[in-house]
Design a protein around this motif. Structure first.
Motif, PDB file in Angstrom:
ATOM      1  N   ARG A   1       5.503  -6.763   6.205  1.00 42.24           N
ATOM      2  CA  ARG A   1       6.258  -6.993   4.973  1.00 42.24           C
ATOM      3  C   ARG A   1       5.293  -6.848   3.812  1.00 42.24           C
ATOM      4  O   ARG A   1       4.073  -6.930   3.989  1.00 42.24           O
ATOM      5  N   MET A   2       5.824  -6.646   2.607  1.00 39.80           N
ATOM      6  CA  MET A   2       4.985  -6.487   1.426  1.00 39.80           C
ATOM      7  C   MET A   2       5.448  -7.427   0.323  1.00 39.80           C
ATOM      8  O   MET A   2       6.650  -7.650   0.153  1.00 39.80           O
ATOM      9  N   VAL A   3       4.480  -7.965  -0.405  1.00 40.89           N
ATOM     10  CA  VAL A   3       4.766  -8.774  -1.601  1.00 40.89           C
ATOM     11  C   VAL A   3       3.948  -8.187  -2.737  1.00 40.89           C
ATOM     12  O   VAL A   3       2.725  -8.045  -2.628  1.00 40.89           O
ATOM     13  N   ALA A   4       4.645  -7.829  -3.828  1.00 40.52           N
ATOM     14  CA  ALA A   4       4.030  -7.009  -4.868  1.00 40.52           C
ATOM     15  C   ALA A   4       4.070  -7.653  -6.237  1.00 40.52           C
ATOM     16  O   ALA A   4       5.034  -8.340  -6.605  1.00 40.52           O
ATOM     17  N   LEU A   5       3.021  -7.402  -7.012  1.00 41.68           N
ATOM     18  CA  LEU A   5       3.039  -7.645  -8.456  1.00 41.68           C
ATOM     19  C   LEU A   5       3.607  -6.406  -9.135  1.00 41.68           C
ATOM     20  O   LEU A   5       3.203  -5.277  -8.828  1.00 41.68           O
ATOM     21  N   TYR A   6       4.527  -6.611 -10.078  1.00 42.42           N
ATOM     22  CA  TYR A   6       5.199  -5.509 -10.767  1.00 42.42           C
ATOM     23  C   TYR A   6       4.696  -5.443 -12.202  1.00 42.42           C
ATOM     24  O   TYR A   6       4.452  -6.463 -12.839  1.00 42.42           O
ATOM     25  N   GLY A   7       4.533  -4.229 -12.716  1.00 42.43           N
ATOM     26  CA  GLY A   7       4.133  -4.079 -14.103  1.00 42.43           C
ATOM     27  C   GLY A   7       3.289  -2.837 -14.312  1.00 42.43           C
ATOM     28  O   GLY A   7       3.287  -1.920 -13.485  1.00 42.43           O
ATOM     29  N   SER A   8       2.559  -2.823 -15.417  1.00 43.97           N
ATOM     30  CA  SER A   8       1.758  -1.662 -15.776  1.00 43.97           C
ATOM     31  C   SER A   8       0.426  -2.131 -16.351  1.00 43.97           C
ATOM     32  O   SER A   8       0.391  -3.119 -17.111  1.00 43.97           O
TER      33      SER A   8
ATOM     34  N   ALA B   1      -6.712  -9.940  -6.545  1.00 42.88           N
ATOM     35  CA  ALA B   1      -6.805 -11.305  -6.017  1.00 42.88           C
ATOM     36  C   ALA B   1      -5.467 -12.027  -6.127  1.00 42.88           C
ATOM     37  O   ALA B   1      -5.063 -12.760  -5.209  1.00 42.88           O
ATOM     38  N   ARG B   2      -4.765 -11.814  -7.238  1.00 45.23           N
ATOM     39  CA  ARG B   2      -3.469 -12.477  -7.423  1.00 45.23           C
ATOM     40  C   ARG B   2      -2.447 -11.968  -6.410  1.00 45.23           C
ATOM     41  O   ARG B   2      -1.681 -12.755  -5.832  1.00 45.23           O
ATOM     42  N   ALA B   3      -2.424 -10.650  -6.171  1.00 45.32           N
ATOM     43  CA  ALA B   3      -1.504 -10.097  -5.178  1.00 45.32           C
ATOM     44  C   ALA B   3      -1.827 -10.614  -3.780  1.00 45.32           C
ATOM     45  O   ALA B   3      -0.923 -10.896  -2.982  1.00 45.32           O
ATOM     46  N   GLN B   4      -3.101 -10.758  -3.479  1.00 43.75           N
ATOM     47  CA  GLN B   4      -3.498 -11.270  -2.167  1.00 43.75           C
ATOM     48  C   GLN B   4      -3.041 -12.713  -1.983  1.00 43.75           C
ATOM     49  O   GLN B   4      -2.538 -13.088  -0.923  1.00 43.75           O
ATOM     50  N   ARG B   5      -3.210 -13.533  -3.023  1.00 43.10           N
ATOM     51  CA  ARG B   5      -2.758 -14.924  -2.925  1.00 43.10           C
ATOM     52  C   ARG B   5      -1.245 -14.994  -2.762  1.00 43.10           C
ATOM     53  O   ARG B   5      -0.722 -15.818  -1.994  1.00 43.10           O
ATOM     54  N   LEU B   6      -0.549 -14.145  -3.484  1.00 36.43           N
ATOM     55  CA  LEU B   6       0.907 -14.135  -3.406  1.00 36.43           C
ATOM     56  C   LEU B   6       1.374 -13.756  -2.011  1.00 36.43           C
ATOM     57  O   LEU B   6       2.283 -14.380  -1.447  1.00 36.43           O
ATOM     58  N   ALA B   7       0.745 -12.735  -1.433  1.00 35.80           N
ATOM     59  CA  ALA B   7       1.108 -12.326  -0.078  1.00 35.80           C
ATOM     60  C   ALA B   7       0.821 -13.441   0.921  1.00 35.80           C
ATOM     61  O   ALA B   7       1.618 -13.703   1.836  1.00 35.80           O
TER      62      ALA B   7
END
Length: 498
Positions: A249-256, A275-281
């Motif tokens: 499964r994937m958990v993503a940060l969205y934006g630009s 690092a933030r995406a890793q913590r979120l996942a």
């Protein structure tokens, strides 16, 4: 550069029903070992040494073991038979006997007597045995017990050969026959060897080596060839393997990048975003039996309030600006999806601007149909939409890119919250195995509103499409927790945060 500021930063919050805020180089000469149509008596006798890849296309009345025998045994004076409805212990004992004696094991039943007769004749088998001879139909040769089986005169396979067999009824006799011939047999769940770790490992270790797909389930010789080439040469995806789901499964940060108004991905620098995406996942892992992979969804063409260059109402970010995000994400095991908001441009033209980035194995593509305008439309006055034909043109182009560059499967995301955004959705093609097609539910609001959008998008969803989900930090009331998100049914395979 984004020349006049992000569109989303200059609009007031609006109800979700009106606006969202927020593989393979094919070998030059592919020898088709067996194209089995019509009467089997008219077919060639053997496939030994026929080419780098072989495939066997059967009809429903031909057991996989017959196809396997024909593909791996030039001849055999002996064979073992088993009823196609035999008890598991009888089947297991028959398989063991065939492997030990190095003879074909053919399963036979009322509908397969003639194919088995034909194969015994082709083999030249004059000594045929079974654990329980009385249960075997008349196959034109007398059937004895195993003690009466004469020593075979068949020659084993000496070249590395992998036989792929689709899991299901008849796979065990086919597997035993392949092993008896000296091949390595892999029973594959589904028809894609890329999802079978043992098969992938074998074709990597035996390069070159003959690969035989048993049964029509493996499709055309070209498709088998592309899967073998991908297994041998394609880099793996973040988290391992070559196909996206259900392996992760994937958990993503969205934006630009550099645009905090567009989403959380742009609210910190690149290392901090990783690092933030890793913590979120990691926060999702307790609620998923599958491995959860961190991800970015990067808006690379941004909807614009002003006409801009060519009157297209879109701002194109230079691929060189995005490249460091792609490269560093790949090093950190972060999957990247490039999101297109094309305005009055078309999705395919914009996708081609990012061809070099899409050649990275960990980069997929998202079409944000809300921001796909017709010639006289403008953003925030009309909700954009895209026809299935345009989506399919992009899909075909992206699938070819995967094949031509020996890449693993790519994520192909279609954003939707309103039924009109994806016109003729039932015509969207899922025929490209190089792509994992996803409908991404972008609804926000209270939990009942989000679930209403989710359930509406599930209605009429054709097979072969998986679902994604978006959580909003400020537009949801409240924002779903990881546990609440994973309690949605079906559980989303991709979750993004805006």
């Amino acid at each position: 550069m984004i020349d006049d500021g992000p569109l989303w930063s200059r609009v007031s919050r609006r109800p979700r029903e009106f606006v969202v805020l927020g593989a393979v180089v094919v070998v030059a000469i592919l020898v088709v070992a067996w194209t089995l149509v019509g009467d089997s008596a008219d077919r060639p006798a053997s496939t030994a040494g026929s080419g780098p890849y072989s495939t066997a296309l059967g009809n429903p009345n031909e057991p996989d073991a017959v196809l396997t025998s024909r593909a791996t045994f030039p001849a055999s004076s002996s064979a073992i038979l088993v009823r196609d409805d035999a008890a598991p212990d009888v089947l297991a004992r028959s398989a063991q006997a065939a492997q030990e004696r190095r003879v074909p094991l053919l399963d036979v039943g009322p509908t397969s007597v003639q194919p088995v007769r034909n194969e015994l004749a082709r083999l030249g088998a004059t000594s045929v045995a079974a654990i329980d001879p009385a249960t075997i139909p008349d196959v034109g040769v007398g059937v004895s017990g195993l003690d009466g089986l004469r020593s075979p005169s068949s020659a084993p396979i000496t070249d590395p050969t992998l036989v792929l067999i689709s899991a299901g009824r008849g796979s065990e006799p086919a597997r035993a026959t392949a092993v008896a011939a000296g091949a390595v047999a892999a029973v594959v769940n589904g028809t894609d060897l890329l999802t079978n770790g043992d098969a992938v490992d074998f074709v990597k270790r035996h390069n070159p080596g003959r690969v035989i797909g048993i049964g029509g389930q493996f499709g055309t010789p070209a498709l088998l060839s592309s899967h073998v080439e991908a297994a041998r040469h394609a880099p793996e995806l973040p988290g391992g393997g070559y196909t996206l789901f259900p392996g992760r499964r994937m958990v993503a940060l969205y934006g630009s990048p550099g645009a905090p108004a567009l989403g959380p991905l742009g609210r910190q620098n690149l290392p901090a975003s990783i690092a933030r995406a890793q913590r979120l996942a990691q926060s999702y892992q307790p609620f998923s039996k599958e491995k959860v992979i961190p991800a970015f969804e990067i808006i690379v063409t941004v909807a614009s309030a002003s006409p801009g260059v060519g009157n297209k109402y879109t701002n194109v970010i230079d691929p060189k600006t995005i490249l460091p995000w792609v490269v560093e994400a790949g090093k950190a095991g972060v999957y990247v999806t490039l999101d297109l908001q094309p305005g009055r441009a078309d999705f395919l033209s914009q996708a081609k601007m990012y061809t070099e980035l899409l050649k990275y194995p960990h980069v997929g593509l998202a079409l944000d149909s809300e921001w796909r305008l017709k010639p006289n439309q403008v953003h925030l006055t009309q909700i954009g939409s895209v026809e299935a034909a345009e989506v399919n043109r992009v899909a075909d182009w992206l699938a070819a890119l995967v094949r031509d560059n020996r890449l693993p499967q790519k994520l192909f995301v279609l954003h939707q919250f309103d039924s009109d955004m994806l016109a003729n959705r039932n015509r969207i093609s899922t025929a490209n195995p190089e792509l994992a097609v996803m409908i991404h539910a972008d609804g926000h609001g209270t939990p009942p509103v989000k679930m209403s959008t989710w359930n509406r998008l599930l209605t009429g969803l054709q097979p072969g499409i998986v679902m994604g989900w978006k959580n909003f930090y400020t537009e949801d009331h409240p924002t779903f927790s990881p546990q609440q998100t994973m309690a949605v049914r079906p559980a989303p395979w991709f979750v993004s945060y805006q």
